[in-house]
Enzyme design. Structure first.
Site, PDB file in Angstrom:
ATOM      1  N   PHE A 169      13.586  15.699  34.653  1.00 51.69           N
ATOM      2  CA  PHE A 169      12.426  15.006  33.505  1.00 51.69           C
ATOM      3  C   PHE A 169      12.349  13.531  33.752  1.00 51.69           C
ATOM      4  CE2 PHE A 169      10.807  14.406  29.329  1.00 51.69           C
ATOM      5  CZ  PHE A 169       9.248  15.682  29.224  1.00 51.69           C
ATOM      6  N   HIS A 202       0.257  11.727  37.876  1.00 54.49           N
ATOM      7  CA  HIS A 202      -0.216  13.323  38.157  1.00 54.49           C
ATOM      8  C   HIS A 202      -1.599  12.705  39.426  1.00 54.49           C
ATOM      9  CE1 HIS A 202      -1.203  17.815  38.912  1.00 54.49           C
ATOM     10  NE2 HIS A 202      -1.509  17.631  39.209  1.00 54.49           N
ATOM     11  N   GLU A 223       0.270  18.230  44.769  1.00 47.47           N
ATOM     12  CA  GLU A 223       0.835  17.817  43.487  1.00 47.47           C
ATOM     13  C   GLU A 223       1.818  16.645  43.835  1.00 47.47           C
ATOM     14  OE1 GLU A 223      -1.241  20.218  40.215  1.00 47.47           O
ATOM     15  OE2 GLU A 223       0.402  20.481  40.407  1.00 47.47           O
ATOM     16  N   ARG A 265      -5.131  27.016  46.948  1.00 53.72           N
ATOM     17  CA  ARG A 265      -6.675  27.378  46.174  1.00 53.72           C
ATOM     18  C   ARG A 265      -7.477  26.453  46.101  1.00 53.72           C
ATOM     19  NH1 ARG A 265      -5.784  26.148  40.904  1.00 53.72           N
ATOM     20  NH2 ARG A 265      -3.404  26.201  39.933  1.00 53.72           N
ATOM     21  N   GLY A 323       0.715  25.187  34.254  1.00 55.41           N
ATOM     22  CA  GLY A 323       1.767  24.345  32.672  1.00 55.41           C
ATOM     23  C   GLY A 323       2.717  25.145  31.993  1.00 55.41           C
ATOM     24  N   GLU A 374      14.540  20.092  38.141  1.00 54.83           N
ATOM     25  CA  GLU A 374      13.890  19.143  38.187  1.00 54.83           C
ATOM     26  C   GLU A 374      14.276  17.609  36.987  1.00 54.83           C
ATOM     27  OE1 GLU A 374       9.967  18.790  39.006  1.00 54.83           O
ATOM     28  OE2 GLU A 374      10.384  19.449  40.787  1.00 54.83           O
TER      29      GLU A 374
HETATM   30  P1  ADP Z   1      -5.681  24.089  37.910  1.00 49.51           P
HETATM   31  O1  ADP Z   1      -5.145  22.448  38.610  1.00 49.51           O
HETATM   32  O2  ADP Z   1      -6.829  23.983  38.757  1.00 49.51           O
HETATM   33  O3  ADP Z   1      -6.176  23.728  37.027  1.00 49.51           O
HETATM   34  P2  ADP Z   1      -4.215  25.097  36.880  1.00 49.51           P
HETATM   35  O4  ADP Z   1      -1.869  25.127  37.398  1.00 49.51           O
HETATM   36  O5  ADP Z   1      -4.616  24.555  35.379  1.00 49.51           O
HETATM   37  O6  ADP Z   1      -4.868  24.530  38.574  1.00 49.51           O
HETATM   38  O7  ADP Z   1      -4.838  26.397  37.042  1.00 49.51           O
HETATM   39  C1  ADP Z   1      -5.818  26.932  36.866  1.00 49.51           C
HETATM   40  C2  ADP Z   1      -6.013  28.251  36.312  1.00 49.51           C
HETATM   41  O8  ADP Z   1      -5.144  29.456  36.873  1.00 49.51           O
HETATM   42  C3  ADP Z   1      -5.361  28.332  34.609  1.00 49.51           C
HETATM   43  O9  ADP Z   1      -6.456  28.910  34.072  1.00 49.51           O
HETATM   44  C4  ADP Z   1      -4.717  29.154  34.864  1.00 49.51           C
HETATM   45  O10 ADP Z   1      -3.786  29.330  33.683  1.00 49.51           O
HETATM   46  C5  ADP Z   1      -4.330  29.644  36.301  1.00 49.51           C
HETATM   47  N1  ADP Z   1      -2.464  29.552  36.738  1.00 49.51           N
HETATM   48  C6  ADP Z   1      -2.509  29.386  37.524  1.00 49.51           C
HETATM   49  N2  ADP Z   1      -1.071  29.151  38.696  1.00 49.51           N
HETATM   50  C7  ADP Z   1      -1.445  30.752  37.774  1.00 49.51           C
HETATM   51  C8  ADP Z   1       0.311  31.576  37.871  1.00 49.51           C
HETATM   52  N3  ADP Z   1       1.109  31.450  38.441  1.00 49.51           N
HETATM   53  N4  ADP Z   1       0.174  32.537  37.307  1.00 49.51           N
HETATM   54  C9  ADP Z   1      -0.651  32.262  35.566  1.00 49.51           C
HETATM   55  N5  ADP Z   1      -2.477  31.395  35.753  1.00 49.51           N
HETATM   56  C10 ADP Z   1      -2.270  31.215  36.831  1.00 49.51           C
HETATM   57  P1  ADP Z   2       2.360  24.340  37.161  1.00 51.76           P
HETATM   58  O1  ADP Z   2       2.491  24.829  38.312  1.00 51.76           O
HETATM   59  O2  ADP Z   2       2.268  25.516  35.328  1.00 51.76           O
HETATM   60  O3  ADP Z   2       1.190  23.698  37.365  1.00 51.76           O
HETATM   61  P2  ADP Z   2       3.564  22.123  38.131  1.00 51.76           P
HETATM   62  O4  ADP Z   2       5.169  22.080  38.718  1.00 51.76           O
HETATM   63  O5  ADP Z   2       2.352  21.178  38.777  1.00 51.76           O
HETATM   64  O6  ADP Z   2       3.244  22.859  37.124  1.00 51.76           O
HETATM   65  O7  ADP Z   2       3.875  20.722  36.666  1.00 51.76           O
HETATM   66  C1  ADP Z   2       2.851  20.719  35.632  1.00 51.76           C
HETATM   67  C2  ADP Z   2       2.998  19.787  34.901  1.00 51.76           C
HETATM   68  O8  ADP Z   2       3.777  19.288  34.207  1.00 51.76           O
HETATM   69  C3  ADP Z   2       2.422  18.151  35.892  1.00 51.76           C
HETATM   70  O9  ADP Z   2       1.382  17.791  35.809  1.00 51.76           O
HETATM   71  C4  ADP Z   2       3.461  17.179  34.491  1.00 51.76           C
HETATM   72  O10 ADP Z   2       2.321  16.584  33.823  1.00 51.76           O
HETATM   73  C5  ADP Z   2       4.335  18.016  34.494  1.00 51.76           C
HETATM   74  N1  ADP Z   2       5.672  18.136  34.586  1.00 51.76           N
HETATM   75  C6  ADP Z   2       6.415  18.570  36.202  1.00 51.76           C
HETATM   76  N2  ADP Z   2       7.324  18.003  36.265  1.00 51.76           N
HETATM   77  C7  ADP Z   2       8.075  17.404  36.221  1.00 51.76           C
HETATM   78  C8  ADP Z   2       9.086  16.200  35.798  1.00 51.76           C
HETATM   79  N3  ADP Z   2      10.010  16.105  36.804  1.00 51.76           N
HETATM   80  N4  ADP Z   2       8.802  16.017  34.437  1.00 51.76           N
HETATM   81  C9  ADP Z   2       8.119  15.944  33.740  1.00 51.76           C
HETATM   82  N5  ADP Z   2       7.411  16.610  33.599  1.00 51.76           N
HETATM   83  C10 ADP Z   2       6.552  17.480  34.580  1.00 51.76           C
HETATM   84 MG    MG Z   3       0.720  22.122  38.772  1.00 44.28          MG
END
Ligand code: ADP
Ligand code: ADP
Ligand code: MG
Length: 445
Positions: A201, A207, A273, A290, A164, A199
């Protein structure tokens, strides 16, 4: 099957992996930082090795120490859990070079899918729709042009981002000009990679994500989908399976997820996702290569053990299930128990757990590494456990979750439990029409 594995993680997921390993007769080694010396995974693993001081960089991300711990203890494979090393292809490659099995996909597919830019390319190749947007942005000029085409507001995303973090909403050209270099700099700082993508927004959407398992030779099955729309700061709080989408749309998204994973001969557990808008359009966002925090809701409705499947695939036993063998039953909900104060913008609340009592009874599962007297270290994330329930249908699952939340006692730090109890009573939530802006628009947060 492996005789011994090393777990390169901490907290509830380290414990989760130990539990399955013990059931399979697989010995476990857990690595830990000095801050986690008294944690439950360290107490329960067959062996434990201290790999450094509290800071993650010096311990849970300390590759030489982790590899050395694995070699020293005779572990055959390394399970990375989620976070930390889980999506680091260099680490997976180093495991291979040292004769250790990385329990996850190949470094090649992690590299291909690991960045948001790479994921978008593979999605396009697999005929899976993506959010209107770009590949890696060359420079500010390219960004300005792209934003004109896409239309404001746009979202700048660190291509290597995760958890996030590394996202910035940009509403005007002026904001883009002012913020672009800073976003690159932040991406470089947090993810060691300045690359950004853009992207459109989207303001309001769900989700929805697809759980897949692949054997590495093109056989891929899905284990249903999860709705993870209840979020704060782009981080998930509550997840459920199945989603409340109409069945035809569900099937389309599930098929898209399988198609994409097949395209890269995916091995092991992965999550695709998607964003689903009000009109039923769906767009691929990213693949997490993962096990995921919320995998438990998929386990509850399928009766499968996803960690066991990961171990079977990584140890060469393949994926012995066909799609029709996966039977999904009932409805499951997970609440992430975070040591945070929801009233103070979810500020983390580290400290000692003075007393803890978890819920039980029919259809209740708790995955948590904390106990009475446990001190939550301030160095890591605030997840102290997960409460998961299963019942025949969604309405009954909500009632069961409310009951289980009310039974749970955690004294000491503030937690997200009181918020979750309110959500279980919320009419919009009960109707199942929740979008990612739910907390803001429906709970005034
Ligand atoms: P999930 O849907 O499994 O919760 P998250 O994206 O929230 O996926 O990530 C799960 C855990 O991994 C969280 O503790 C998040 O902070 C960590 N995490 C995920 N991707 C990264 C990244 N690229 N760098 C650092 N921490 C990450
Ligand atoms: P991360 O690797 O941090 O999990 P994601 O691309 O999966 O990044 O996005 C994490 C969250 O951010 C999504 O679950 C959604 O709530 C928000 N998000 C991602 N892409 C968009 C978008 N194009 N517009 C608005 N919100 C977004
Ligand atoms: Mg994600």
């Amino acid at each position: 099957m492996f005789k011994k594995i090393l777990i390169a993680n901490r907290g509830e997921i380290a414990l989760r992996i130990i539990r399955t390993a013990r059931e399979l007769g697989v010995k476990t080694v857990v690595v830990y930082s000095t801050a986690d010396e008294k944690s439950l995974p360290v107490l329960l693993a067959d062996e434990s090795v201290c790999v450094g001081p509290p800071a993650s960089n010096a311990s849970y991300l300390n590759i030489p120490n982790i590899l050395q711990a694995a070699i020293m203890t005779g572990a055959e494979g390394i399970h990375p859990g989620y976070g930390f090393m889980a999506e680091n292809p260099d680490f997976a490659e180093m495991c291979r070079e040292h004769g250790l099995v990385f329990i996850g996909p190949t470094p090649e597919s992690m590299r291909a899918l690991g960045s948001k830019a790479g994921g978008r390319e593979i999605a396009a190749e697999s005929r899976v729709p993506v959010v209107p947007g770009t590949g890696i942005l060359e420079d500010l000029n390219a960004a300005v042009l792209a934003a004109k085409q896409i239309g404001y507001p746009v979202l700048l995303k660190a291509s290597a981002g995760g958890g996030g973090r590394g996202q910035k909403v940009v509403r005007t050209q002026d904001e883009l000009k002012k913020g672009f270099a800073q976003a690159q700099e932040e991406a470089r700082l947090y993810f060691s990679d300045p690359d950004l993508i853009m992207e459109k927004f989207l303001e309001e959407f769900r989700h929805v994500e697809v759980q897949v398992m692949g054997d590495g030779t093109g056989h891929v099955i899905h284990i249903g989908e999860r709705d993870c729309s209840i979020q704060r700061r782009n981080q998930k709080l509550i997840e459920e399976a199945p989603s409340t989408l109409p069945d035809s749309l569900r099937q389309e998204i599930l098929a898209a997820g399988v198609r994409l994973a097949q395209h890269v001969n995916y091995a092991g557990a992965g999550t695709l996702e998607f964003i689903v808008d009000r009109d039923g359009n769906y767009y691929f966002m990213e693949m997490n290569t993962r096990i995921q925090v919320e995998h438990c809701v998929s386990e509850m409705i399928s009766g499968l053990d996803l960690v066991r499947m990961q171990l079977e695939i990584a140890s060469g036993h393949g994926l012995n299930l066909k799609q029709e063998d996966v039977v999904l039953r009932g409805h499951a909900i997970e609440c992430r128990l975070n040591a945070e104060d929801p009233a103070k913008d979810f500020r983390p609340a580290a400290g000692k757990i003075d007393d803890v009592h978890f819920a039980g009874g029919p259809g209740v599962r708790v995955d948590s590494h904390v106990y009475t007297g446990y001190v939550i270290p301030p160095h890591y994330d605030s997840l102290i456990g997960k409460l998961i329930v299963h019942h025949d249908n969604r309405a009954e699952a909500i009632a069961r979750m409310k009951r289980a939340l009310e039974e749970t006692v955690i004294q000491g730090p503030k937690t997200t439990i009181p918020l979750y109890i309110k959500i279980m009573d919320n009419p919009f939530y009960k109707r199942g029409a929740v979008m990612t802006n739910f907390l803001k628009t429906r709970m005034d947060m």
